[in-house]
Scaffold this active site. Structure first.
Site, PDB file in Angstrom:
ATOM      1  N   HIS A   1      -8.978   3.078  -2.114  1.00 26.76           N
ATOM      2  CA  HIS A   1      -7.788   2.809  -1.784  1.00 26.76           C
ATOM      3  C   HIS A   1      -6.999   1.889  -2.674  1.00 26.76           C
ATOM      4  CE1 HIS A   1      -4.250   2.090   0.712  1.00 26.76           C
ATOM      5  NE2 HIS A   1      -4.740   1.391   1.574  1.00 26.76           N
TER       6      HIS A   1
ATOM      7  N   CYS B   1       0.779  -1.288  -0.025  1.00 25.51           N
ATOM      8  CA  CYS B   1       0.019  -0.067   0.067  1.00 25.51           C
ATOM      9  C   CYS B   1       0.689   1.264  -0.251  1.00 25.51           C
ATOM     10  CB  CYS B   1      -0.850   0.034   1.291  1.00 25.51           C
ATOM     11  SG  CYS B   1      -1.851  -1.519   1.335  1.00 25.51           S
TER      12      CYS B   1
ATOM     13  N   CYS C   1      -0.585   2.473   6.624  1.00 25.65           N
ATOM     14  CA  CYS C   1      -0.197   1.420   6.979  1.00 25.65           C
ATOM     15  C   CYS C   1       0.051   0.376   5.837  1.00 25.65           C
ATOM     16  CB  CYS C   1      -1.252   0.755   8.043  1.00 25.65           C
ATOM     17  SG  CYS C   1      -2.845   0.639   7.070  1.00 25.65           S
TER      18      CYS C   1
END
EC number: 2.3.1.16
Length: 390
Positions: A346, A95, A376
């Site tokens: 996301h 991510c 995160c």
């Protein structure tokens, strides 16, 4: 007024696509590399610089296969018409991939290995599923729980550890949608979103300029009716308090302060510090805490010095846990002021540069000087960047 040194890393510009739904969304007929190339072209058009000066194009992408394979970073540069003399690479920190692209470019500028970089990231989760082609090592279970690969369960774990209630999560998710829709209707995303052609639900061609995942009609009553998505027996995390699967891209133009001055380009911000950190994979959402603590120490600052903050908001339970650990629970008015990933989506490789671009615009709109972007990362990592307007 901030006095820049020649090797300061400055952000000249940043853009993104609107975020599309992964399931039958507006970008269902648009490729990840094509979407990214549109953003690179936009940076060239919006800023007066010679693309022959570009040292490297650094692109974050998580699942590097199918249309995202074979070094998508290089393919994007070629598709965008950037001179072949510029390099191209693709980086993967899950991510945090496109924020890592920013850090990689910044480190090269700081060490004299180039002056002009285009960085960004993309993930088309509709075309390339998150687990497509993944073959995990069975021995990994000796080192971390298999459930650590299930992001929703890691959010459940964080929620339990920090006594985050279902009601708090629902309220957090609802507020994300409210803020994101307010930002949309008030034009606060206009400077960062580049319109890209996609298709509406009926298949008609349209220019996509509005984030598709936002639910302007969301209500607390609707959210309270949803069942837990990951732990059906005792869970508190629902689809409405999780970041949506989505398709999108983001990009930034990064230079040395000296080069920007030579070109007569006004920097919008400089990078004050950067950091990555690891944590237990079972609570991967905690990663922003140690990463931010490192970044603050390197900048000689404290969390109280941060005036505007963007947190990736993978899950409400995760976001609230990070805010609690960083003593920001009572300062949510400065965090994700234009909404977060629960409302905006996301797309994995896109998100790091996206939240940094959104942070910069939010700082300009709020007239704040110091900002933090932090995320995160799956399997237990965090990544943080502190920027200062100039």
């Amino acid at each position: 007024m901030t006095i820049l040194s020649p090797k300061d890393v400055v952000i000249v510009d940043g853009v993104r696509s609107a975020m599309g739904k992964t399931k039958n969304g507006m970008f269902r007929h648009v490729r990840a590399d094509s979407m990214s190339a549109e953003l690179v072209r936009a940076l060239v058009e919006r800023n007066d610089f010679d693309p022959r000066d570009v040292e490297d194009i650094i692109w974050g992408c998580v699942n590097q296969t199918l249309e995202q394979g074979l070094n998508i970073g290089r393919n994007i540069g070629l598709l965008a018409g950037i001179p072949k003399t510029a390099g191209g690479q693709t980086v993967n920190r899950l991510c945090g991939s496109s924020m890592q692209a920013l850090h990689t470019a910044a480190a090269q500028i700081m060490t004299g290995q180039g002056d002009v970089f285009i960085i960004g990231g993309v993930e088309h989760m509709g075309h390339v599923g998150m687990m497509h082609g993944i073959d995990l090592n069975p021995e990994a279970s000796k080192h971390y729980a298999k459930a650590s690969n299930m992001m929703g369960l890691t959010a459940e774990m964080l929620g339990r550890m920090n006594n985050i209630t279902r009601e708090e999560q629902d309220a957090f998710g609802l507020e994300s949608h409210r803020r994101a829709w307010a930002a949309t209707t008030e034009g606060r995303f206009d400077n960062e979103i580049i319109g890209i052609e996609g298709h509406d639900a009926a298949g008609r061609l349209q220019l996509c300029t509005v984030d598709e995942v936002i639910r302007p009609d969301a209500t607390m009553e609707q959210m309270q009716k949803l069942r837990p998505a990951f732990d059906p027996v005792s869970g508190t995390v629902t689809a409405a308090t999780s970041s949506a699967l989505s398709d999108g891209a983001s990009a930034m133009l990064i230079m040395s302060a000296q080069k920007a001055k030579e070109l007569g380009l006004k920097p919008r911000a400089r990078i004050r510090s950067m950091a990555v950190a690891g944590c237990d994979a079972a609570i991967m959402g905690y990663g922003p805490v140690p990463a931010t603590q490192k970044a603050l120490k390197r900048a000689g600052m404290s969390i109280e010095d941060m005036q505007t903050i963007e947190l990736n908001e993978a899950f409400a339970a995760q976001g609230l846990s990070v805010l609690k650990a960083l003593n920001l629970t009572d300062k949510q008015d400065i965090v994700n002021i234009n909404g977060g990933a629960i409302a905006l989506g996301h797309p994995l490789g896109c998100s790091g540069a996206r939240i940094t671009v959104t942070l910069l615009n939010a700082m300009e709109q709020s007239d704040t000087e110091i900002g933090l972007a932090t995320m995160c990362i799956g399997l237990g990592q965090g990544i943080s960047t502190i920027i200062e307007r100039v």
